[in-house]
Design a protein around this motif. Sequence first.
Motif, short mmCIF file in Angstrom:
data_model
loop_
_atom_site.label_atom_id
_atom_site.label_comp_id
_atom_site.label_asym_id
_atom_site.label_seq_id
_atom_site.Cartn_x
_atom_site.Cartn_y
_atom_site.Cartn_z
N ALA A 3 0.77 -1.41 -0.04
CA ALA A 3 -0.03 -0.06 -0.01
C ALA A 3 0.75 1.24 -0.04
O ALA A 3 1.77 1.23 0.37
CB ALA A 3 -0.99 0.00 1.43
N PRO A 4 0.37 2.50 -0.24
CA PRO A 4 1.15 3.59 -0.64
C PRO A 4 1.77 4.12 1.00
O PRO A 4 2.82 4.49 0.92
CB PRO A 4 0.05 4.64 -0.90
CG PRO A 4 -1.21 4.11 -1.56
CD PRO A 4 -1.05 2.48 -0.87
N MET A 5 1.04 3.89 1.99
CA MET A 5 1.60 4.05 3.20
C MET A 5 2.11 2.81 3.93
O MET A 5 2.33 2.79 5.22
CB MET A 5 0.60 4.85 4.10
CG MET A 5 0.21 5.96 3.50
SD MET A 5 1.68 7.35 3.34
CE MET A 5 1.78 7.64 4.84
N ALA A 6 2.43 1.82 3.19
CA ALA A 6 3.06 0.53 3.92
C ALA A 6 4.48 0.63 4.70
O ALA A 6 4.95 1.53 4.34
CB ALA A 6 3.26 -0.56 2.79
N ILE A 7 4.55 -0.42 5.62
CA ILE A 7 5.41 -0.24 6.59
C ILE A 7 6.01 -1.63 6.31
O ILE A 7 5.31 -2.88 6.48
CB ILE A 7 5.33 -0.04 8.00
CG1 ILE A 7 4.57 1.40 8.31
CG2 ILE A 7 6.51 -0.41 8.89
CD1 ILE A 7 4.06 1.73 9.62
N PHE A 8 7.56 -1.85 6.13
CA PHE A 8 8.19 -3.24 6.05
C PHE A 8 9.10 -3.24 6.93
O PHE A 8 10.03 -2.15 7.08
CB PHE A 8 8.77 -3.64 4.62
CG PHE A 8 9.49 -4.91 4.48
CD1 PHE A 8 8.68 -5.75 4.17
CD2 PHE A 8 10.85 -4.93 4.93
CE1 PHE A 8 9.52 -7.24 4.00
CE2 PHE A 8 11.28 -6.02 4.87
CZ PHE A 8 10.89 -7.38 4.23
N VAL A 9 9.21 -4.16 7.98
CA VAL A 9 10.14 -4.17 9.03
C VAL A 9 10.75 -5.42 9.17
O VAL A 9 10.01 -6.74 9.22
CB VAL A 9 9.88 -3.74 10.34
CG1 VAL A 9 11.04 -4.05 11.56
CG2 VAL A 9 9.09 -2.47 10.44
N ASP A 10 12.17 -5.90 9.03
CA ASP A 10 12.82 -7.11 9.06
C ASP A 10 13.93 -7.00 10.40
O ASP A 10 14.74 -6.24 10.38
CB ASP A 10 13.48 -7.31 7.70
CG ASP A 10 14.18 -8.78 7.87
OD1 ASP A 10 14.12 -9.27 8.89
OD2 ASP A 10 14.61 -9.10 6.69
N TYR A 11 13.56 -7.58 11.14
CA TYR A 11 14.28 -7.87 12.51
C TYR A 11 15.37 -8.87 12.46
O TYR A 11 16.41 -8.77 13.21
CB TYR A 11 13.33 -8.30 13.61
CG TYR A 11 12.49 -7.18 14.10
CD1 TYR A 11 12.85 -6.11 15.00
CD2 TYR A 11 11.35 -7.27 13.41
CE1 TYR A 11 11.93 -5.10 15.15
CE2 TYR A 11 10.33 -6.15 14.06
CZ TYR A 11 10.66 -5.12 14.77
OH TYR A 11 9.64 -4.16 15.25
N PRO A 43 22.02 -3.70 10.56
CA PRO A 43 20.98 -3.13 11.07
C PRO A 43 19.77 -3.77 10.60
O PRO A 43 19.71 -4.38 9.71
CB PRO A 43 21.14 -1.67 10.48
CG PRO A 43 22.41 -1.60 9.58
CD PRO A 43 22.88 -3.03 9.75
N LEU A 44 18.73 -3.27 11.44
CA LEU A 44 17.16 -3.70 10.94
C LEU A 44 16.91 -3.32 9.71
O LEU A 44 17.39 -2.21 9.56
CB LEU A 44 16.28 -3.51 11.92
CG LEU A 44 16.59 -3.64 13.47
CD1 LEU A 44 15.67 -3.30 14.15
CD2 LEU A 44 16.72 -5.29 13.48
N VAL A 52 18.95 -14.91 3.69
CA VAL A 52 20.62 -14.66 3.80
C VAL A 52 21.00 -13.48 3.45
O VAL A 52 20.68 -12.65 2.79
CB VAL A 52 21.06 -15.63 2.45
CG1 VAL A 52 22.39 -15.85 2.40
CG2 VAL A 52 20.39 -17.16 2.38
N TYR A 53 21.55 -12.84 4.62
CA TYR A 53 22.19 -11.76 4.64
C TYR A 53 23.72 -11.62 4.64
O TYR A 53 24.36 -12.14 5.56
CB TYR A 53 21.87 -10.96 5.86
CG TYR A 53 20.30 -10.97 6.38
CD1 TYR A 53 19.76 -9.90 5.79
CD2 TYR A 53 19.91 -12.11 7.09
CE1 TYR A 53 18.11 -9.93 6.17
CE2 TYR A 53 18.54 -12.20 7.35
CZ TYR A 53 17.68 -11.07 6.82
OH TYR A 53 16.32 -11.11 6.96
#
Length: 110
Positions: free
Chosen positions: A24-32, A40-41, A81-82
């Motif tokens: 969505a236009p105001m979406a939030i994606f967070v990867d811990y 960093p996250l 995989v980071y």
Amino acid sequence: MTLIKQYVNAMANQDSVALSKIFAPMAIFVDYCPKDAGRPLFHAYGPEGIEMFFRNQFLFRKFEIMDPVIVSDTQAYYYAVYNGYHIRAIATIQDFSEDGEIQRMVVRPA
């Protein structure tokens, strides 16, 4: 195709444009998960930010997913995989927009 399937397909194919289209236009994606790899996250906001962030991650081969398994209409497990560091992750769609796009997605170590 469900949003979680679209998400997994876009991530597995390293397609940042397809990925951005499900948010969505105001979406939030967070990867811990990166924290466990000494990084960093990941935080990205809106389709453009998500597309730009993952385009760079994919382009410079800093991120990929392996062995995804969809467990429900809102969750999928995979190995994230980071920079060569593998972490078992669970991606969860926590909220949807009125238009049926992903409003909030969180990825955590599984």
